[in-house]
Write an enzyme that holds these catalytic residues in place. Sequence first.
Site, PDB file in Angstrom:
ATOM      1  CG  HIS A   1       0.079   0.031   2.434  1.00  0.00           C
ATOM      2  ND1 HIS A   1      -0.382  -1.200   3.082  1.00  0.00           N
ATOM      3  CD2 HIS A   1       0.135   0.368   3.526  1.00  0.00           C
ATOM      4  CE1 HIS A   1       0.641  -1.472   3.866  1.00  0.00           C
ATOM      5  NE2 HIS A   1       0.961   0.122   4.517  1.00  0.00           N
TER       6      HIS A   1
ATOM      7  CG  HIS B   1       0.885   5.256   4.383  1.00  0.00           C
ATOM      8  ND1 HIS B   1       0.351   5.220   4.825  1.00  0.00           N
ATOM      9  CD2 HIS B   1       1.286   3.633   4.077  1.00  0.00           C
ATOM     10  CE1 HIS B   1       0.427   4.308   5.588  1.00  0.00           C
ATOM     11  NE2 HIS B   1       1.554   3.221   5.369  1.00  0.00           N
TER      12      HIS B   1
HETATM   13  P1  5GP Z   1       2.337   0.604   7.569  1.00  0.00           P
HETATM   14  O1  5GP Z   1       2.177  -0.932   6.934  1.00  0.00           O
HETATM   15  O2  5GP Z   1       2.330   1.448   5.606  1.00  0.00           O
HETATM   16  O3  5GP Z   1       3.637   0.780   8.266  1.00  0.00           O
HETATM   17  O4  5GP Z   1       1.225   0.905   7.577  1.00  0.00           O
HETATM   18  C1  5GP Z   1      -0.406   0.108   8.000  1.00  0.00           C
HETATM   19  C2  5GP Z   1      -1.231   1.268   8.435  1.00  0.00           C
HETATM   20  O5  5GP Z   1      -2.660   0.303   8.122  1.00  0.00           O
HETATM   21  C3  5GP Z   1      -1.062   2.547   9.592  1.00  0.00           C
HETATM   22  O6  5GP Z   1      -1.426   3.574   8.859  1.00  0.00           O
HETATM   23  C4  5GP Z   1      -2.653   1.939  10.109  1.00  0.00           C
HETATM   24  O7  5GP Z   1      -2.712   3.126  10.791  1.00  0.00           O
HETATM   25  C5  5GP Z   1      -3.014   1.126   8.909  1.00  0.00           C
HETATM   26  N1  5GP Z   1      -4.551   0.348   9.060  1.00  0.00           N
HETATM   27  C6  5GP Z   1      -4.313  -0.591  10.313  1.00  0.00           C
HETATM   28  N2  5GP Z   1      -5.652  -1.411  10.423  1.00  0.00           N
HETATM   29  C7  5GP Z   1      -6.826  -0.136   9.737  1.00  0.00           C
HETATM   30  C8  5GP Z   1      -7.860  -1.611   9.528  1.00  0.00           C
HETATM   31  O8  5GP Z   1      -8.186  -2.172  10.038  1.00  0.00           O
HETATM   32  N3  5GP Z   1      -8.334  -0.155   8.079  1.00  0.00           N
HETATM   33  C9  5GP Z   1      -7.353   0.086   7.928  1.00  0.00           C
HETATM   34  N4  5GP Z   1      -8.332   1.198   7.006  1.00  0.00           N
HETATM   35  N5  5GP Z   1      -6.964   1.341   8.188  1.00  0.00           N
HETATM   36  C10 5GP Z   1      -6.221   0.070   8.816  1.00  0.00           C
END
Ligand code: 5GP
Length: 140
Positions: free
Chosen positions: A103, A105
């Site tokens: 993903h 951001h």
């Molecule tokens: P990364 O893997 O890039 O560090 O971040 C994962 C992102 O997913 C975080 O910004 C967190 O806030 C978001 N996140 C975690 N669980 C969920 C969820 O269940 N739904 C959504 N929409 N975002 C989530």
Amino acid sequence: MPSYDPNNIFAKILRGELPCYKVYEDDKALAFLDIMPRAPGHTLVLPKAPARNLIDCPAEDLAHIAKVAQKIAQAAMTTLGADGVTVQQFNESAGGQVVFHLHVHVIPRKAGVPMKPPAAEKEKPEALEAMARKLAAALT
Ligand code: 5GP
């Protein structure tokens, strides 16, 4: 690198097993709001095809999510009145990745307003619904 885990939370969202605040969808990508936004309008852009992160993602899917991220960044500037946009993408735990489906951001920014720390605060459902409606309308 470990293989793709089809039970990660974003895979469940992509399969419709868990809800999301959808902002944009096409045949190859889905974009929805981060439920713990680092700034209002914080959106995540995912390829629909399984990919753990940038390292194992086919280049065409990567190019497509970059295009979708650009659309969302443009909507952040025009519709949300952002002064700038921060784009982040993390790979593996050592690279800051927490959820293991690729993903990007897209984080709208206002001048002089720092981002909240990661996963600091869950946004209210009403605020997420209103934001998703606004962005989705700008992206149709
Ligand atoms: P990364 O893997 O890039 O560090 O971040 C994962 C992102 O997913 C975080 O910004 C967190 O806030 C978001 N996140 C975690 N669980 C969920 C969820 O269940 N739904 C959504 N929409 N975002 C989530």
